[in-house]
Structure formats: C-alpha cells, structure tokens
Design a protein around this motif. Structure first.
Motif: not given
Length: 210
Positions: A53, A154, A168-169, A172-173, A177-178, A193-195
């Motif tokens: 990250v 995180v 997860a989505e 992150q919005t 951070k996932v 779909k994860c960061w």
C-alpha cells in the motif's frame, strides 16, 4: 531562524481477517504435513500489506480476527474448540470467533430414484451432515463495523470465497484498501476485486512450526 516542525509520519493500521477452515485447508493442499505457528502470521501479513500500500509508511498490526466452526459431537472438534479458546484466542492481538456447526436440513438423496436416505443401514446414524452457518456473515459484519469505527486503514482478507467480493468492493469505495491473502490460483476472482493480493504460499516458511 525559525525551526521547521517535523512532518508527521503517516501510519497504516492493518487488520487481518482469517477464514480459518479455508486457510487451513489451503495450507494442507500446499503441504499435507504443514504445522502452523500462528504467532507470526498477523504481524507478517500486516507488514507485507503495508509494503504494497505504501512502503514509506510504517505498517501497524492492529489485530488478527480468526473465524471458525466446530462440530460439538465430534471429539476432534471439541479439542479444536479448546485450542481456539485456550491457545489461539490468548495470543497477542488475536480475536477468535468460533461457531457451532449445524445439522443440514435436508437428507442426501439417491441419484437414481431421488429417495432420501435418512439413516445409515449399517449403524442407524442420522445421514445428515453438518454445515457452517454464520461465519461468512460475521466476517463481513466485523469488517464493516470496524471500518465504520475507523479502527483500520487496510484489511487483509484471508479466504478464497468469492462471496466476499461485495464487501471488498464496498469498503474500497469508502477508502479502505482490501488486500487479498491468497493461495493462487484459488480465489482468483476475489484477488481481481481486491486492491492487491499477497501470495501466502511464498510466506509459509516464515510461520512453519518445527
């Protein structure tokens, strides 16, 4: 000359969320004789996520949440419950959620005639197996509630279950951070779909118990 105040160093607070059965079975698939030392796992995954990250920010291990289930009617699972509550839950920064498995509502059916097999013809035991109930829901609830309480920056999510894609989505919005703790190629959809994602299989030597 006016002294310039030091620029505060930002920190990344990392929490680990582990689907215990998914994690343990993934380890066994990689190495059937693998024995896990749980103490270094949380700090190790927090450090690895922090490097991904922001390598310039210190990664702070805030805690590891481990979620599992057990069958109270099986002696081996009773021992597992005792290990969860008396060993794992007492490790620094570790929080355990352990739920009892429940009997399946339906009985297995004959693939030919579709008749239900209610009891074993040999011993008379109930043919219904048990199933895990509520573990995924608890993981999602804790990830969201702790994010709402601003308890981490995180999240490292250790599971291959694609049912975690929506949380997860969503997180992150909201700026969380996932990072997916994965055993590739399993869980590839969740990894997408994860960061970011961590290949845990490359770290196994660092938490292997002799």
């Amino acid at each position: 000359m006016t002294a310039v105040p030091p620029v505060p160093i930002s920190r990344l607070r990392v929490r680990i969320f582990v689907d215990w059965w998914n994690f343990s079975l993934s380890l066994k698939r990689k190495d059937s004789n693998f024995n896990t030392d749980w103490r270094p796992i949380g700090p190790l995954l927090a450090s690895e996520a922090g490097k991904m990250v922001d390598p310039s920010a210190p990664a702070i291990f805030e805690g590891m949440h481990v979620y599992g289930s057990f069958d109270p009617n099986k002696p081996n699972d009773v021992r597992l419950r005792n290990w969860f509550t008396n060993k794992l839950d007492k490790m620094p920064g570790t929080h355990v959620v352990l739920l009892a498995r429940q009997k399946k509502k339906g009985y297995p059916k004959c693939p030919q005639c579709q008749a239900e097999a209610t009891h074993c013809h040999a011993c008379g035991a109930d043919m219904r197996g048990t199933e895990e109930k509520g573990v995924d829901t608890r993981i999602v609830a804790d990830m969201i509630s702790l994010a709402w309480a601003q308890a981490y920056d995180v999240a490292v999510l250790v599971s291959a279950d694609r049912d975690f894609v929506p949380v997860a989505e969503f997180l992150q919005t909201k700026g969380i951070k996932v990072v997916h703790g994965a055993f590739p190629p399993n869980g590839s959809h969740l990894s997408q779909k994860c960061w970011a994602n961590i290949d845990i299989s490359k770290l196994m030597a660092q938490f292997k118990r002799p």
